[in-house]
Motif scaffolding. Sequence first.
Motif, PDB file in Angstrom:
ATOM      1  N   GLY A  25       0.701  -1.401  -0.035  1.00 25.59           N
ATOM      2  CA  GLY A  25       0.035  -0.021   0.055  1.00 25.59           C
ATOM      3  C   GLY A  25       0.740   1.249   0.149  1.00 25.59           C
ATOM      4  N   THR A  26       1.825   1.340  -0.968  1.00 23.00           N
ATOM      5  CA  THR A  26       2.555   2.702  -0.905  1.00 23.00           C
ATOM      6  C   THR A  26       2.813   2.660  -2.504  1.00 23.00           C
ATOM      7  N   CYS A  27       3.334   4.182  -2.868  1.00 26.63           N
ATOM      8  CA  CYS A  27       3.735   4.525  -4.273  1.00 26.63           C
ATOM      9  C   CYS A  27       5.372   3.657  -4.370  1.00 26.63           C
ATOM     10  N   ILE A  28       5.706   3.526  -5.431  1.00 26.15           N
ATOM     11  CA  ILE A  28       7.073   3.306  -5.924  1.00 26.15           C
ATOM     12  C   ILE A  28       7.823   4.029  -5.163  1.00 26.15           C
ATOM     13  N   ASN A  29       8.062   5.433  -5.053  1.00 22.17           N
ATOM     14  CA  ASN A  29       9.305   5.753  -4.243  1.00 22.17           C
ATOM     15  C   ASN A  29       9.277   5.562  -2.803  1.00 22.17           C
ATOM     16  N   GLU A  30       7.839   5.430  -2.164  1.00 24.92           N
ATOM     17  CA  GLU A  30       7.772   5.162  -0.944  1.00 24.92           C
ATOM     18  C   GLU A  30       8.472   3.575  -0.366  1.00 24.92           C
ATOM     19  N   ALA A  31       8.042   2.729  -1.540  1.00 20.70           N
ATOM     20  CA  ALA A  31       8.652   1.424  -1.326  1.00 20.70           C
ATOM     21  C   ALA A  31       9.995   1.542  -1.436  1.00 20.70           C
ATOM     22  N   ALA A  32      10.448   2.245  -2.546  1.00 17.24           N
ATOM     23  CA  ALA A  32      12.226   2.392  -2.821  1.00 17.24           C
ATOM     24  C   ALA A  32      12.791   2.754  -1.364  1.00 17.24           C
ATOM     25  N   LEU A  33      12.273   3.809  -0.786  1.00 17.53           N
ATOM     26  CA  LEU A  33      12.659   4.299   0.414  1.00 17.53           C
ATOM     27  C   LEU A  33      12.949   2.920   1.530  1.00 17.53           C
ATOM     28  N   VAL A  34      11.955   2.256   1.810  1.00 15.75           N
ATOM     29  CA  VAL A  34      11.928   1.330   2.831  1.00 15.75           C
ATOM     30  C   VAL A  34      12.893   0.264   2.248  1.00 15.75           C
ATOM     31  N   ALA A  35      13.023  -0.186   1.023  1.00 13.08           N
ATOM     32  CA  ALA A  35      13.861  -1.259   0.517  1.00 13.08           C
ATOM     33  C   ALA A  35      15.209  -1.081   0.695  1.00 13.08           C
ATOM     34  N   ALA A  36      15.486   0.239   0.498  1.00 18.30           N
ATOM     35  CA  ALA A  36      16.858   0.747   0.634  1.00 18.30           C
ATOM     36  C   ALA A  36      17.359   0.896   2.325  1.00 18.30           C
ATOM     37  N   GLY A  37      16.557   0.664   2.940  1.00 19.08           N
ATOM     38  CA  GLY A  37      16.636   0.855   4.673  1.00 19.08           C
ATOM     39  C   GLY A  37      16.704   2.304   5.092  1.00 19.08           C
ATOM     40  N   LEU A  38      15.912   3.329   4.179  1.00 19.37           N
ATOM     41  CA  LEU A  38      15.787   4.720   4.561  1.00 19.37           C
ATOM     42  C   LEU A  38      14.549   4.908   5.478  1.00 19.37           C
ATOM     43  N   PRO A  39      14.570   5.832   6.157  1.00 19.38           N
ATOM     44  CA  PRO A  39      13.300   6.174   6.736  1.00 19.38           C
ATOM     45  C   PRO A  39      12.060   6.311   6.060  1.00 19.38           C
ATOM     46  N   TYR A  40      10.847   5.736   6.590  1.00 25.46           N
ATOM     47  CA  TYR A  40       9.851   5.897   5.944  1.00 25.46           C
ATOM     48  C   TYR A  40       8.925   7.250   5.676  1.00 25.46           C
ATOM     49  N   ARG A  41       8.693   7.798   4.751  1.00 24.08           N
ATOM     50  CA  ARG A  41       8.078   9.294   4.651  1.00 24.08           C
ATOM     51  C   ARG A  41       6.792   9.034   3.459  1.00 24.08           C
ATOM     52  N   ALA A  42       5.845   9.565   3.538  1.00 25.53           N
ATOM     53  CA  ALA A  42       4.962   9.768   2.353  1.00 25.53           C
ATOM     54  C   ALA A  42       5.470  10.837   1.543  1.00 25.53           C
ATOM     55  N   ILE A  43       5.444  10.506   0.266  1.00 25.69           N
ATOM     56  CA  ILE A  43       5.904  11.202  -0.792  1.00 25.69           C
ATOM     57  C   ILE A  43       4.739  11.413  -1.729  1.00 25.69           C
ATOM     58  N   ARG A  44       4.705  12.875  -1.931  1.00 28.03           N
ATOM     59  CA  ARG A  44       3.652  13.233  -2.870  1.00 28.03           C
ATOM     60  C   ARG A  44       4.322  13.958  -4.109  1.00 28.03           C
ATOM     61  N   SER A  45       5.558  14.160  -4.071  1.00 30.60           N
ATOM     62  CA  SER A  45       6.303  14.652  -5.408  1.00 30.60           C
ATOM     63  C   SER A  45       7.779  14.047  -5.208  1.00 30.60           C
ATOM     64  N   SER A  46       8.509  14.241  -6.442  1.00 35.41           N
ATOM     65  CA  SER A  46       9.740  13.801  -6.399  1.00 35.41           C
ATOM     66  C   SER A  46      10.744  14.824  -5.664  1.00 35.41           C
ATOM     67  N   ASP A  47      10.159  16.028  -5.271  1.00 32.49           N
ATOM     68  CA  ASP A  47      10.997  16.916  -4.528  1.00 32.49           C
ATOM     69  C   ASP A  47      11.082  16.579  -3.081  1.00 32.49           C
ATOM     70  N   GLU A  48      10.205  15.410  -2.745  1.00 34.31           N
ATOM     71  CA  GLU A  48      10.197  14.974  -1.298  1.00 34.31           C
ATOM     72  C   GLU A  48      10.939  13.819  -1.283  1.00 34.31           C
ATOM     73  N   CYS A  49      11.372  13.419  -2.270  1.00 32.50           N
ATOM     74  CA  CYS A  49      12.389  12.343  -1.911  1.00 32.50           C
ATOM     75  C   CYS A  49      13.708  12.679  -1.494  1.00 32.50           C
TER      76      CYS A  49
END
Length: 237
Positions: A25-49
Amino acid sequence: MAGFDHILNWRLLSGSHPFPGPDGGTCINEAALVAAGLPYRAIRSSDECPPCFSRPLAAYALGLNDAMPDGERHRLMAFVLRLSGSADTPAVEAERTAFLALESIRSLLPPLLERAGFAALTTRCPAAADLDEALAAARSAAWAGGARAQAASGQRAWVSGALAAAVSRTASAAIRAAEDPRCAAEIAEGVAPFAPGTWARAAVILDGALRIGRQAPDIDLFAARDRLDAARSAAHA
């Protein structure tokens, strides 16, 4: 990559999400965050990556994620491990942006033009030698589609008018894509209702853009799965 989405045990959904849902239940960039071991956050635009994410790649991936039907979005799971660490120099990011625009005009726009009966433009787009030629073809398509849509409206030819309007709208997105990578995803969104296989071609374009410049570091597939599972469990503990 057969079985990739099954191994990761994650489901991609449109929109941003404060926490992963029970089935991912996330978007592609949110899933990429977690998969890489980075803190989870909601991402509404690429600027929030995070800064380690390539902005053009993240913008295009997010645009596809939000536009794809549920039955097609699984195609993006193959890119979950390739976004974190992809950021590169401004010159490389500009090259990626140009690639997304050029290849979208070359490979996505022609089926819509053919469906609408713009034979000359159908062959002109894939033959574009560079981005300047591709943008010139897109401008011609936007003008031709708008003119035909206006004429069809006066004749009450609603079906052909709607198709011509789709050409004008999608070609206009192609022009904007030279500056905004998310607009390249709008090209796929505009073409998809009229051309089967559009989403598969869009995924190929994303793969090509990811091969330009810095590659994301290798992330162990099963470690990524464990991180995704842990994030889901923590969110619903």
